[in-house]
Write an enzyme that holds these catalytic residues in place. Structure first.
Site, PDB file in Angstrom:
ATOM      1  N   ARG A 172      49.900  49.041  42.951  1.00  0.00           N
ATOM      2  CA  ARG A 172      48.738  49.916  42.835  1.00  0.00           C
ATOM      3  C   ARG A 172      48.263  50.463  44.183  1.00  0.00           C
ATOM      4  NH1 ARG A 172      44.708  48.203  39.584  1.00  0.00           N
ATOM      5  NH2 ARG A 172      43.107  49.339  40.751  1.00  0.00           N
TER       6      ARG A 172
ATOM      7  N   VAL B  48      40.120  55.506  41.109  1.00  0.00           N
ATOM      8  CA  VAL B  48      41.051  54.519  40.562  1.00  0.00           C
ATOM      9  C   VAL B  48      40.176  53.334  40.171  1.00  0.00           C
ATOM     10  CG1 VAL B  48      43.001  52.997  41.024  1.00  0.00           C
ATOM     11  CG2 VAL B  48      42.966  55.309  41.991  1.00  0.00           C
ATOM     12  N   SER B  49      40.065  53.094  38.872  1.00  0.00           N
ATOM     13  CA  SER B  49      39.129  52.083  38.378  1.00  0.00           C
ATOM     14  C   SER B  49      39.466  50.703  38.911  1.00  0.00           C
ATOM     15  CB  SER B  49      39.145  52.054  36.842  1.00  0.00           C
ATOM     16  OG  SER B  49      38.650  53.252  36.309  1.00  0.00           O
ATOM     17  N   ALA B  50      38.473  49.839  38.935  1.00  0.00           N
ATOM     18  CA  ALA B  50      38.671  48.457  39.369  1.00  0.00           C
ATOM     19  C   ALA B  50      39.678  47.773  38.452  1.00  0.00           C
ATOM     20  CB  ALA B  50      37.344  47.709  39.337  1.00  0.00           C
TER      21      ALA B  50
END
Length: 413
Positions: A48, A81-83
């Site tokens: 990621r 970019v979400s947690a």
């Protein structure tokens, strides 16, 4: 063999990446966000950090940290970019299996890579976003990470992506105030739609199952997401009650009745009154279900928002990034608060009121806290979505929120 500085640096970076990813996965499992074998495997595989190369790697793999990738001129976050915890939570809600066809609305790349890992070579993942900068960035990441099979589309998510429909699953990764007809039409009957749905200012990521022309909830979680853009944009309106720079206090309105801002601003600066419920929460117990009950039971309950400096100065006693439920009645209001008890791990719920009728309004809010504790504390709300125009007598009894495309109902056992 040449083991020069560059090779040593690369080896150290790889080891650090693996360590951070392992730590992330262990923490997500501890939190209950990662539960199924296939989702754990996907999180173990996807690099990621490649999606946000300028960000510190430890931040990228921190379970609660979203990485903001774009804001507008007013500072509103438009893309992120979400947690990891939020991504894991939504993917688990979706209950995805190998071979499925999945549409993601709101792109970023990382989530699509997780989905591609889960559906495998026999499945299909389509990721869509209205912003070409976002889809270009997602395209670069997905190529670098080895997920060229993902279909990346630059479109307004309100319309879905019909050319690959119907989908087994649709995941929405932007806050939505309504369910567009295209999402329902492009979802298989019995399929699951996971969407951060905002109702009366409160956002929950809801897992819906399609049953003909309606959607029935199958669980929901507290969350925060960037707002939807394009045709479906419907942002919360903030009215300021205290406008001093750096210590602003206001109410977030989302379909609530218009407020007498001048009267409420004056009320904020009157001495507070307090009302206590005798109902306590454990220190690690969320108030999300209580707040949803208050929103269901009370007609005019916007959310109080403010700067930390306002709390420090004593203008308000509580501040929360999600907003605090606040009962408004004409020239007075009261908001939910807590105070310590003799047990260091328990906090008593109550209300703080301001204005000419502060005590009455605070007491009304506290009474509904007691009702929740007495009747609904062990319950969870049920959310259903019906097409706009559905007659009242067809809807279940409960709170009804009317949106342009749908009628959303919230009921309790």
């Amino acid at each position: 063999m040449d083991n020069g500085p560059d090779m040593m640096t690369e080896a150290n970076s790889s080891a650090n990446e693996d360590q951070l990813r392992d730590q992330m996965i262990r923490r997500l499992i501890e939190l209950g966000a990662l539960r199924s074998r296939q989702v754990v495997a996907a999180f173990r595989k996807v690099p990621r950090h490649l999606a946000t190369p300028d960000e510190d790697m430890a931040t990228v793999y921190s379970v609660e940290r979203a990485v903001i990738t774009k804001t507008d001129a007013d500072g509103v976050q438009l893309s992120s970019v979400s947690a990891p915890r939020i991504q894991a939570m939504q993917i688990e809600q979706a209950d995805i299996h190998p071979g499925m066809q999945v549409l993601e609305i709101g792109s970023g790349g990382v989530n699509a890579a997780y989905l591609a890992e889960i559906v495998g070579k026999d499945g299909l993942v389509v990721t869509a976003d209205i912003d070409s900068e976002v889809t270009e960035r997602a395209s670069v990441f997905l190529s670098q990470a080895g997920y060229d099979q993902v279909h990346i589309v630059t479109v307004d998510g309100e319309n879905g992506v019909p050319e690959h429909a119907p989908y087994d699953r649709i995941l929405v990764t932007v806050q939505a105030a309504d369910i567009p007809p295209a999402w329902l039409d492009q979802l298989k009957d019995g399929g699951r739609l996971v969407v951060p749905l905002r109702v009366r200012g409160m956002t929950r990521t809801v897992a819906f199952v399609r049953h003909g022309d309606r959607l029935l909830s199958d669980g929901f979680e507290l969350c925060g997401f960037v707002p939807m853009q394009g045709i479906g944009e419907n942002r919360v309106r903030l009215v300021l009650l205290h406008e001093v720079s750096g210590e602003e206090v206001g109410l977030r309105l989302d379909g609530h009745p218009e407020s007498d801002v001048e009267a409420l601003s004056a009320a904020l600066h009157t001495p507070p009154v307090k009302s206590w419920s005798g109902v306590a929460l454990a220190g690690d117990e969320s108030n999300e279900h209580l707040d949803l009950w208050l929103m269901t039971a009370l007609d005019n309950l916007p959310l109080l928002a403010g700067q930390q400096a306002a709390r420090a100065r004593g203008i308000v006693a509580s501040i929360s990034p999600h907003g605090i439920p606040t009962l408004v009645e004409a020239d007075s209001f009261a908001y939910r608060t807590v105070r310590p008890t003799d047990d260091p791990d328990r906090f008593e719920l109550g209300a703080i009121g301001h204005g000419p009728h502060a005590q009455e309004v605070a007491d009304r809010l506290v009474e509904q806290i007691r009702v929740w504790d007495r009747v609904h504390r062990s319950h969870r709300a049920h959310i259903e979505v019906y097409p706009a125009g559905t007659p009242d007598d067809v809807l279940p009894a409960g709170r009804v929120i009317d949106r342009p495309h749908t009628r959303i109902t919230i009921t309790w056992p």
